[in-house]
Enzyme design. Sequence first.
Site, short mmCIF file in Angstrom:
data_model
loop_
_atom_site.label_atom_id
_atom_site.label_comp_id
_atom_site.label_asym_id
_atom_site.label_seq_id
_atom_site.Cartn_x
_atom_site.Cartn_y
_atom_site.Cartn_z
N ILE A 3 0.82 -1.25 0.02
CA ILE A 3 -0.20 0.20 0.06
C ILE A 3 0.91 1.33 0.05
O ILE A 3 1.94 1.35 0.80
CB ILE A 3 -0.96 0.00 1.11
CG1 ILE A 3 -1.61 -1.35 1.09
CG2 ILE A 3 -1.69 1.14 1.40
CD1 ILE A 3 -2.42 -1.71 2.44
N ASN B 287 0.96 4.32 0.97
CA ASN B 287 1.30 5.16 1.94
C ASN B 287 1.73 4.67 3.14
O ASN B 287 2.13 5.18 4.30
CB ASN B 287 0.01 6.36 2.50
CG ASN B 287 -1.00 5.19 2.70
OD1 ASN B 287 -1.02 3.72 2.54
ND2 ASN B 287 -2.09 5.45 3.34
N CYS B 288 2.37 3.15 3.08
CA CYS B 288 3.01 2.50 4.33
C CYS B 288 4.26 2.69 4.34
O CYS B 288 5.10 2.77 3.44
CB CYS B 288 2.72 0.89 3.90
SG CYS B 288 3.45 -0.13 5.05
N ASP B 289 4.53 3.16 5.71
CA ASP B 289 6.19 3.52 5.88
C ASP B 289 7.21 2.33 5.59
O ASP B 289 8.21 2.57 4.90
CB ASP B 289 6.42 3.96 7.31
CG ASP B 289 5.65 5.13 7.73
OD1 ASP B 289 5.31 5.97 6.56
OD2 ASP B 289 5.34 5.58 8.82
#
Length: 110
Positions: free
Chosen positions: A7, A9-11
């Site tokens: 995903i 926007n996952c760090d």
Amino acid sequence: MIKMYGIKNCDTIKKAQKFLINHQVDFEFIDLRDNPINKTKLQTFVDKLTWEKLINKRSTTFRNLNNKEKNNITLELVLKNPTLIKRPVLVMNNNDIMVGFSEKSYLKIC
């Protein structure tokens, strides 16, 4: 080419992408929200990794499941909730699959 599922926007995805870019490893990113995986692909992940390795039990999505769902993870449940999948999932050219990010593991594919 390596395929990275996750995903955007996952760090952890961002760290993994930065690592691969810095080590000049070509990869294709597939966002599980924009391009959901199909049942066959998910079954391949489960067959190679097992649910234990594939499911992110620290995720908010997992914590919000009821006990019955937590104890009975199914393909349908994960297809409806792709954020249950630990990120990233890397599928290599030889069809080996890695899940999660660690520099030590990633150095093996550089």
